[in-house]
Scaffold this motif. Sequence first.
Motif, PDB file in Angstrom:
ATOM      1  N   CYS A 327      84.864  28.970  16.850  1.00 16.30           N
ATOM      2  CA  CYS A 327      83.605  28.275  16.538  1.00 16.30           C
ATOM      3  C   CYS A 327      83.734  27.561  15.189  1.00 16.30           C
ATOM      4  O   CYS A 327      84.027  28.187  14.175  1.00 16.30           O
ATOM      5  N   PRO A 328      83.505  26.244  15.151  1.00 18.17           N
ATOM      6  CA  PRO A 328      83.736  25.493  13.913  1.00 18.17           C
ATOM      7  C   PRO A 328      82.599  25.579  12.912  1.00 18.17           C
ATOM      8  O   PRO A 328      82.706  25.036  11.818  1.00 18.17           O
ATOM      9  N   LEU A 329      81.480  26.224  13.283  1.00 20.45           N
ATOM     10  CA  LEU A 329      80.329  26.238  12.380  1.00 20.45           C
ATOM     11  C   LEU A 329      80.497  27.281  11.285  1.00 20.45           C
ATOM     12  O   LEU A 329      81.212  28.264  11.441  1.00 20.45           O
ATOM     13  N   ILE A 334      78.477  32.449  16.817  1.00 23.79           N
ATOM     14  CA  ILE A 334      78.848  33.638  17.596  1.00 23.79           C
ATOM     15  C   ILE A 334      79.051  34.797  16.632  1.00 23.79           C
ATOM     16  O   ILE A 334      79.714  34.637  15.602  1.00 23.79           O
ATOM     17  N   TYR A 347      75.644  34.995  21.249  1.00 23.38           N
ATOM     18  CA  TYR A 347      75.434  33.598  20.844  1.00 23.38           C
ATOM     19  C   TYR A 347      74.084  33.397  20.177  1.00 23.38           C
ATOM     20  O   TYR A 347      73.093  33.948  20.621  1.00 23.38           O
ATOM     21  N   CYS A 352      74.018  26.822  17.898  1.00 22.64           N
ATOM     22  CA  CYS A 352      75.188  26.301  18.636  1.00 22.64           C
ATOM     23  C   CYS A 352      75.054  24.796  18.890  1.00 22.64           C
ATOM     24  O   CYS A 352      74.016  24.321  19.341  1.00 22.64           O
ATOM     25  N   ILE A 353      76.113  24.046  18.602  1.00 23.87           N
ATOM     26  CA  ILE A 353      76.069  22.585  18.773  1.00 23.87           C
ATOM     27  C   ILE A 353      76.653  22.149  20.114  1.00 23.87           C
ATOM     28  O   ILE A 353      76.836  20.956  20.376  1.00 23.87           O
ATOM     29  N   CYS A 355      79.731  22.389  21.342  1.00 26.45           N
ATOM     30  CA  CYS A 355      81.028  21.707  21.292  1.00 26.45           C
ATOM     31  C   CYS A 355      82.003  22.310  22.303  1.00 26.45           C
ATOM     32  O   CYS A 355      82.989  21.684  22.666  1.00 26.45           O
ATOM     33  N   TYR A 356      81.730  23.525  22.717  1.00 28.03           N
ATOM     34  CA  TYR A 356      82.516  24.247  23.728  1.00 28.03           C
ATOM     35  C   TYR A 356      83.942  24.595  23.293  1.00 28.03           C
ATOM     36  O   TYR A 356      84.805  24.849  24.139  1.00 28.03           O
ATOM     37  N   CYS A 358      84.689  27.322  21.922  1.00 31.34           N
ATOM     38  CA  CYS A 358      84.844  28.722  22.319  1.00 31.34           C
ATOM     39  C   CYS A 358      85.272  28.817  23.782  1.00 31.34           C
ATOM     40  O   CYS A 358      86.216  29.551  24.122  1.00 31.34           O
TER      41      CYS A 358
HETATM   42  S1  SF4 Z   1      79.840  25.880  21.752  1.00 38.02           S
HETATM   43 FE1  SF4 Z   1      80.775  25.355  19.770  1.00 38.02          FE
HETATM   44  S2  SF4 Z   1      79.148  25.726  18.297  1.00 38.02           S
HETATM   45 FE2  SF4 Z   1      78.531  26.743  20.165  1.00 38.02          FE
HETATM   46  S3  SF4 Z   1      79.257  28.840  19.890  1.00 38.02           S
HETATM   47 FE3  SF4 Z   1      80.836  27.724  21.034  1.00 38.02          FE
HETATM   48  S4  SF4 Z   1      82.244  27.027  19.467  1.00 38.02           S
HETATM   49 FE4  SF4 Z   1      80.346  27.593  18.391  1.00 38.02          FE
END
Ligand code: SF4
Length: 381
Positions: A327-329, A334, A347, A352-353, A355-356, A358
């Motif tokens: 997760c880049p945030l 998570i 989650y 959550c943005i 970005c997928y 994960c």
């Molecule tokens: S979708 Fe992106 S922002 Fe959302 S939990 Fe997964 S990695 Fe993090």
Amino acid sequence: MSKVAIIRCETYDEAKVYDAVKRGVDLLGGITRFVSKEQKILLKPNLLRPMAADAACTTHPAVFEAVVRLLQEAGLDKLTYGDSPGRGNPDRVAEESGIADVARDYGIPLGEFTTGKTVHFAEGQFVKRFEIADAVLEADAVISLCKMKTHGLTRLTGAVKNTYGCVYGFNKGEGHSRFPNVHDFSKMLIDLNTLIGPKLYIMDGVMAMEGNGPGSGTPVAMNVILISEDPVAIDTLFAHMVDINPDYVPTNVYGAQMGFGHNRLEDIEILGDDLAGFVNPDFNVERIPVADEGGISRLKYLKGLITRRPAVKRDKCVGCGVCMRACPLDPKAITMAEDGAGRYPKYDYHRCIRCYCCQEMCPEEALEVKTPLLGKLFIYR
Ligand code: SF4
Ligand code: SF4
């Protein structure tokens, strides 16, 4: 008008793949139309994460070998290769994919994808700065060896998205937090392709990935190799082949709007085999637009209840935490939780943005992209 060669290829038999790639490149004018002997050429396969070739997650080594042979037979032998994987270091991913074996056989070194430099790009229409891997900066020309797959964020991932691996290391994750909206992310990808300017894109669609791509989907035979200078045109034909509206793939839309490529059939000249012979209406891909998600994403609390989102399959999850680390945030969306059934990712869907990253990186196929009931009722009917 862009030209795309569509070439039937039903096997990864090395000789047949070579014939198919050669036929396609020759239809476009031959390999020396795109690259020359003096150039250091970087081959950029899709090496998303450590997976064997038959998982259809990474570019198949037979396609890599065919391109290497074509180049070397034409006397172009200043070659390197590599990618910046989402998980695992580049050499390990290259080993698992089988590409490292081929590279050794042909004497091609792995380029440096763990270090890089900031490149300022004044011509960028949307993004003026990229963190580019040293291997890319040291090359005079890039040939993109992309893979035909589904993607949680952009519906399909193909030629345009493959160039994202030219961004090195953790900067790929940072790109998702810099451009959390799929539209902005897609515009960034177009600017990146403009900056890198691969001379040729060769898509491995012999075995594609459908369903839970780009890392955990199902291999499916599409029996095709697509070759062009225009990645938007390749991805547009890919969309037609899997019977999804090409405009549901935002990189197709912005690629055309930003003047980078063509996304209309009337602007694409097809060489080789007939498009109609490759259309697979049963290909498992979500045939819904991304526009609504982007709009709703600005409404933080509604977003958590309505938009598509990553969801864990508890029966498959082993609690490894790879998803959390992907997760880049900061802070992450998570956290790892634990109950009687073991560890699992919990989650924060409001943060959550989507970005997928994960879902892309889960090694156990335990994450899927799901639409909540409210979203199904009101948005994606
Ligand atoms: S979708 Fe992106 S922002 Fe959302 S939990 Fe997964 S990695 Fe993090
Ligand atoms: S990466 Fe996959 S298996 Fe590992 S904790 Fe996350 S969901 Fe579970």
